[in-house]
Motif scaffolding. Structure first.
Motif, PDB file in Angstrom:
ATOM      1  N   HIS A  42      15.705  18.312  -6.774  1.00  0.00           N
ATOM      2  CA  HIS A  42      15.482  16.871  -6.905  1.00  0.00           C
ATOM      3  C   HIS A  42      14.168  16.510  -6.228  1.00  0.00           C
ATOM      4  O   HIS A  42      13.637  17.280  -5.430  1.00  0.00           O
ATOM      5  N   ASP A  43      13.670  15.328  -6.548  1.00  0.00           N
ATOM      6  CA  ASP A  43      12.421  14.860  -5.947  1.00  0.00           C
ATOM      7  C   ASP A  43      12.657  13.674  -5.025  1.00  0.00           C
ATOM      8  O   ASP A  43      11.753  12.916  -4.720  1.00  0.00           O
ATOM      9  N   GLY A  44      13.889  13.504  -4.579  1.00  0.00           N
ATOM     10  CA  GLY A  44      14.243  12.384  -3.724  1.00  0.00           C
ATOM     11  C   GLY A  44      14.831  11.218  -4.494  1.00  0.00           C
ATOM     12  O   GLY A  44      15.438  10.328  -3.911  1.00  0.00           O
ATOM     13  N   GLU A  45      14.627  11.230  -5.810  1.00  0.00           N
ATOM     14  CA  GLU A  45      15.161  10.154  -6.653  1.00  0.00           C
ATOM     15  C   GLU A  45      15.937  10.684  -7.851  1.00  0.00           C
ATOM     16  O   GLU A  45      17.004  10.193  -8.168  1.00  0.00           O
ATOM     17  N   THR A  46      15.357  11.665  -8.534  1.00  0.00           N
ATOM     18  CA  THR A  46      15.991  12.192  -9.740  1.00  0.00           C
ATOM     19  C   THR A  46      16.021  13.712  -9.689  1.00  0.00           C
ATOM     20  O   THR A  46      15.305  14.340  -8.900  1.00  0.00           O
ATOM     21  N   LEU A  47      16.809  14.297 -10.572  1.00  0.00           N
ATOM     22  CA  LEU A  47      16.854  15.754 -10.676  1.00  0.00           C
ATOM     23  C   LEU A  47      15.583  16.251 -11.356  1.00  0.00           C
ATOM     24  O   LEU A  47      15.078  15.619 -12.287  1.00  0.00           O
ATOM     25  N   VAL A  48      15.083  17.378 -10.890  1.00  0.00           N
ATOM     26  CA  VAL A  48      13.885  18.000 -11.449  1.00  0.00           C
ATOM     27  C   VAL A  48      14.320  19.141 -12.367  1.00  0.00           C
ATOM     28  O   VAL A  48      15.154  19.963 -11.991  1.00  0.00           O
ATOM     29  N   ALA A  49      13.764  19.184 -13.561  1.00  0.00           N
ATOM     30  CA  ALA A  49      14.052  20.228 -14.557  1.00  0.00           C
ATOM     31  C   ALA A  49      15.549  20.346 -14.841  1.00  0.00           C
ATOM     32  O   ALA A  49      16.111  21.439 -14.810  1.00  0.00           O
ATOM     33  N   PRO A  50      16.211  19.235 -15.137  1.00  0.00           N
ATOM     34  CA  PRO A  50      17.653  19.312 -15.401  1.00  0.00           C
ATOM     35  C   PRO A  50      17.941  20.167 -16.630  1.00  0.00           C
ATOM     36  O   PRO A  50      17.166  20.174 -17.586  1.00  0.00           O
ATOM     37  N   ALA A  51      19.045  20.865 -16.595  1.00  0.00           N
ATOM     38  CA  ALA A  51      19.457  21.678 -17.733  1.00  0.00           C
ATOM     39  C   ALA A  51      19.954  20.758 -18.851  1.00  0.00           C
ATOM     40  O   ALA A  51      20.584  19.734 -18.576  1.00  0.00           O
ATOM     41  N   PRO A  52      19.680  21.119 -20.091  1.00  0.00           N
ATOM     42  CA  PRO A  52      20.229  20.334 -21.199  1.00  0.00           C
ATOM     43  C   PRO A  52      21.743  20.543 -21.292  1.00  0.00           C
ATOM     44  O   PRO A  52      22.247  21.634 -21.008  1.00  0.00           O
ATOM     45  N   LEU A  53      22.427  19.482 -21.684  1.00  0.00           N
ATOM     46  CA  LEU A  53      23.890  19.524 -21.795  1.00  0.00           C
ATOM     47  C   LEU A  53      24.326  19.219 -23.217  1.00  0.00           C
ATOM     48  O   LEU A  53      23.660  18.477 -23.930  1.00  0.00           O
ATOM     49  N   ASP A  54      25.477  19.767 -23.593  1.00  0.00           N
ATOM     50  CA  ASP A  54      26.036  19.408 -24.895  1.00  0.00           C
ATOM     51  C   ASP A  54      26.873  18.138 -24.736  1.00  0.00           C
ATOM     52  O   ASP A  54      26.941  17.541 -23.652  1.00  0.00           O
TER      53      ASP A  54
END
Length: 143
Positions: A38-50
């Motif tokens: 994370h960058d303190g606010e959002t997830l970084v490089a989140p995995a794609p989900l179905d």
């Protein structure tokens, strides 16, 4: 602080929601909670989900791991420490093949040497704190 000399947090919502801090220093030892991408606010490089919330591609494992080490380095720096002070890490990964393929180069770069001087354990996990996470790392450092 229950015997803790000092604690640090990111101030992210999940700390309050779950009820924990990111780092605790007791004596000459710093314990970091599992660090995620994370960058303190959002997830970084989140995995794609179905549509059911399951990971469809684990290719971002290395990118997430880079952010994890950057976050750990920043937290350690708040105590006047660095990744050079890490003596143990436990890596939790959703895809063991992917962490073995990408983890070595990322770890070596993070520690700045071809043979990181850190005890390391890798554990497979079916899911981490957020569905988009592929890797989480817990650290112990001695200063």
């Amino acid at each position: 602080m229950s015997g803790a000399e000092r604690v640090e947090s990111w101030g992210v919502p999940w700390e309050e929601g779950h009820g924990y801090v990111q780092a605790v220093r007791r004596g000459d030892t710093i314990y970091l909670s599992g660090q995620v991408s994370h960058d303190g606010e959002t997830l970084v490089a989140p995995a794609p989900l179905d549509d059911s919330g399951r990971v469809t591609d684990t290719a971002n494992t290395g990118e997430q791991l880079r952010q994890v080490y950057a976050n750990a380095a920043e937290l350690l720096g708040r105590f006047g420490a660095s990744l050079d002070d890490v003596v143990e890490e436990v890596i939790y990964a959703v895809d063991l093949d992917q962490i073995h393929a990408s983890g070595g180069p990322v770890r070596k770069a993070a520690y700045g040497r071809p043979d990181p001087r850190v005890a390391s354990t890798v554990i497979g996990a079916s899911r981490l704190a957020f569905p988009e996470l592929l890797v989480e790392v817990r650290f112990v450092a001695r200063v």
